[in-house]
Design a protein around this motif. Structure first.
Motif, PDB file in Angstrom:
ATOM      1  N   VAL A  25       6.838  -8.506   9.384  1.00  0.00           N
ATOM      2  CA  VAL A  25       7.377  -8.786   8.052  1.00  0.00           C
ATOM      3  C   VAL A  25       8.280 -10.017   8.036  1.00  0.00           C
ATOM      4  O   VAL A  25       8.199 -10.855   7.136  1.00  0.00           O
ATOM      5  N   LEU A  26       9.141 -10.138   9.047  1.00  0.00           N
ATOM      6  CA  LEU A  26      10.161 -11.198   9.037  1.00  0.00           C
ATOM      7  C   LEU A  26       9.584 -12.616   8.944  1.00  0.00           C
ATOM      8  O   LEU A  26      10.106 -13.439   8.180  1.00  0.00           O
ATOM      9  N   PRO A  27       8.528 -12.959   9.695  1.00  0.00           N
ATOM     10  CA  PRO A  27       7.971 -14.326   9.563  1.00  0.00           C
ATOM     11  C   PRO A  27       7.483 -14.629   8.149  1.00  0.00           C
ATOM     12  O   PRO A  27       7.630 -15.761   7.664  1.00  0.00           O
ATOM     13  N   ILE A  71      -7.037 -15.375  -7.947  1.00  0.00           N
ATOM     14  CA  ILE A  71      -7.096 -16.300  -6.812  1.00  0.00           C
ATOM     15  C   ILE A  71      -7.521 -15.606  -5.526  1.00  0.00           C
ATOM     16  O   ILE A  71      -7.461 -16.176  -4.453  1.00  0.00           O
ATOM     17  N   LYS A  72      -7.984 -14.333  -5.678  1.00  0.00           N
ATOM     18  CA  LYS A  72      -8.505 -13.571  -4.547  1.00  0.00           C
ATOM     19  C   LYS A  72      -7.514 -13.559  -3.386  1.00  0.00           C
ATOM     20  O   LYS A  72      -7.822 -13.949  -2.254  1.00  0.00           O
ATOM     21  N   THR A  73      -6.315 -13.109  -3.682  1.00  0.00           N
ATOM     22  CA  THR A  73      -5.284 -13.092  -2.656  1.00  0.00           C
ATOM     23  C   THR A  73      -5.588 -12.070  -1.586  1.00  0.00           C
ATOM     24  O   THR A  73      -6.276 -11.081  -1.810  1.00  0.00           O
ATOM     25  N   THR A  74      -5.048 -12.327  -0.412  1.00  0.00           N
ATOM     26  CA  THR A  74      -5.109 -11.368   0.689  1.00  0.00           C
ATOM     27  C   THR A  74      -3.723 -10.786   0.867  1.00  0.00           C
ATOM     28  O   THR A  74      -2.753 -11.235   0.247  1.00  0.00           O
ATOM     29  N   GLU A  75      -3.597  -9.787   1.723  1.00  0.00           N
ATOM     30  CA  GLU A  75      -2.299  -9.161   1.941  1.00  0.00           C
ATOM     31  C   GLU A  75      -1.310 -10.133   2.566  1.00  0.00           C
ATOM     32  O   GLU A  75      -0.104  -9.891   2.555  1.00  0.00           O
ATOM     33  N   ASP A  76      -1.786 -11.231   3.127  1.00  0.00           N
ATOM     34  CA  ASP A  76      -0.900 -12.195   3.770  1.00  0.00           C
ATOM     35  C   ASP A  76      -0.502 -13.342   2.850  1.00  0.00           C
ATOM     36  O   ASP A  76       0.200 -14.252   3.260  1.00  0.00           O
ATOM     37  N   SER A  77      -0.965 -13.336   1.588  1.00  0.00           N
ATOM     38  CA  SER A  77      -0.621 -14.442   0.707  1.00  0.00           C
ATOM     39  C   SER A  77       0.865 -14.431   0.403  1.00  0.00           C
ATOM     40  O   SER A  77       1.489 -13.384   0.293  1.00  0.00           O
ATOM     41  N   LEU A  78       1.446 -15.615   0.278  1.00  0.00           N
ATOM     42  CA  LEU A  78       2.880 -15.710   0.030  1.00  0.00           C
ATOM     43  C   LEU A  78       3.256 -15.141  -1.335  1.00  0.00           C
ATOM     44  O   LEU A  78       4.281 -14.478  -1.473  1.00  0.00           O
ATOM     45  N   LEU A  79       2.438 -15.386  -2.349  1.00  0.00           N
ATOM     46  CA  LEU A  79       2.723 -14.867  -3.675  1.00  0.00           C
ATOM     47  C   LEU A  79       2.739 -13.346  -3.671  1.00  0.00           C
ATOM     48  O   LEU A  79       3.620 -12.710  -4.254  1.00  0.00           O
TER      49      LEU A  79
END
Length: 231
Positions: A212-214, A145-153
Motif C-alpha cells: 500500500v505505502l508505495p 478508462i478501464k482502470t485496474t486496481e493499481d491505477s492512481l485514480l
C-alpha cells in the motif's frame, strides 16, 4: 468558553438561491454566514476580507468557469479555506476539474438543507463526504478508462474513503513507525491496531502494508496529510 462558529461565505449569482442558502445556514447554531457574493471577483475579495472557514462556490457565475477560477485564486492564497462547489447540472469534466483545484466537495444546488449543512460541517472537520452522485461519476470514470486496481485514480478514491482513525494509522505507517510504536503513541492494544490495519488493507485489496505505502507515495499522500494538519 464557547465553541467558535463555522464561518461560511456564499458565492452565488442567483439571488433566490443565495437567499435560500443564507436561510438554511442561519437555522444552524454552529454556523455563521459571513457574507455573500454574486461574482467570482467579488467572492475572491470577500474571502480575503472575511477569512471564512468554508465557501459555497457556484461553478457558473459571470461565465461558465468563473467559479473554478475563483476557487483556484482563493486556494492559492488561502489554502486553509475549504470550498464546496455548487451547480445545477454537473458535468464529469467540471467535477474532476473542481477536485483537481482542491475543492472539498461538490453538490447540486437543489440538494436538501440537511445535505448542505452536512457538507459544510464535513468540510470543516476534514471528513470525507463525497455525495453519492459524485462518487458515482468517479466510479463511471474508472470503468470508462478501464482502470485496474493499481491505477492512481482508483487508489486515491479509496484513500478518500478512509476513516479519521485509519488516516491517523496510515500517516504513522508512512512515517515508518513500527506497530509497537504506533500502539504506544495511540494508546491502543496490538489487537486493535491489527484490526485497523486489516481494514485499511481490505479497502485497498492488498495483503500487506508494504504493497500500500508505495502507491500512496506516488499519490503524494504524505504531503496531503501534512497539509491537512497544517504542518
Amino acid at each position: 468558553m464557547s465553541t467558535p462558529k463555522i464561518k461560511v461565505l456564499i458565492v452565488e449569482d442567483d439571488p433566490l438561491i443565495s437567499k435560500r442558502y443564507q436561510m438554511i445556514l442561519s437555522k444552524d447554531g454552529q454556523i455563521e454566514c459571513v457574507g455573500s457574493a454574486s461574482s467570482g471577483y467579488e467572492g475572491t475579495m470577500l474571502a480575503a476580507l472575511n477569512k471564512p472557514d468554508i465557501i459555497l462556490m457556484d461553478v457558473e457565475l459571470e461565465d461558465k468557469e468563473a467559479g473554478l477560477r475563483a476557487t483556484s485564486e482563493i486556494l492559492n492564497y488561502m489554502p486553509e479555506v475549504k470550498i464546496v462547489m455548487l451547480t445545477v447540472c454537473e458535468t464529469d469534466e467540471t467535477v474532476f476539474r473542481a477536485f483537481e483545484l482542491g475543492a472539498s466537495n461538490y453538490l447540486l444546488k437543489n440538494m436538501p438543507a440537511d445535505a448542505i449543512l452536512d457538507a459544510v460541517k464535513d468540510a470543516y472537520h476534514d471528513r470525507s463526504s463525497l455525495h453519492s452522485n459524485i462518487a458515482g461519476k468517479i466510479t463511471r470514470e474508472f470503468k470508462r478508462i478501464k482502470t485496474t486496481e493499481d491505477s492512481l485514480l482508483h487508489n486515491f478514491y479509496i484513500f478518500t474513503q478512509l476513516t479519521p482513525t485509519e488516516l491517523e494509522v496510515l500517516e504513522l505507517l508512512i512515517k515508518d513507525y513500527t506497530r509497537q510504536e504506533i500502539c504506544v503513541l495511540r494508546h491502543v492494544e496490538p489487537s486493535t491496531l491489527k484490526s485497523q490495519i486489516n481494514s485499511i488493507l481490505k479497502k485497498f485489496n492488498k495483503s500487506s502494508v508494504q504493497e500500500v505505502l508505495p502507491l500512496l507515495r506516488k499519490l503524494h499522500i504524505p504531503e496531503i496529510l501534512s497539509q491537512r494538519k497544517g504542518k
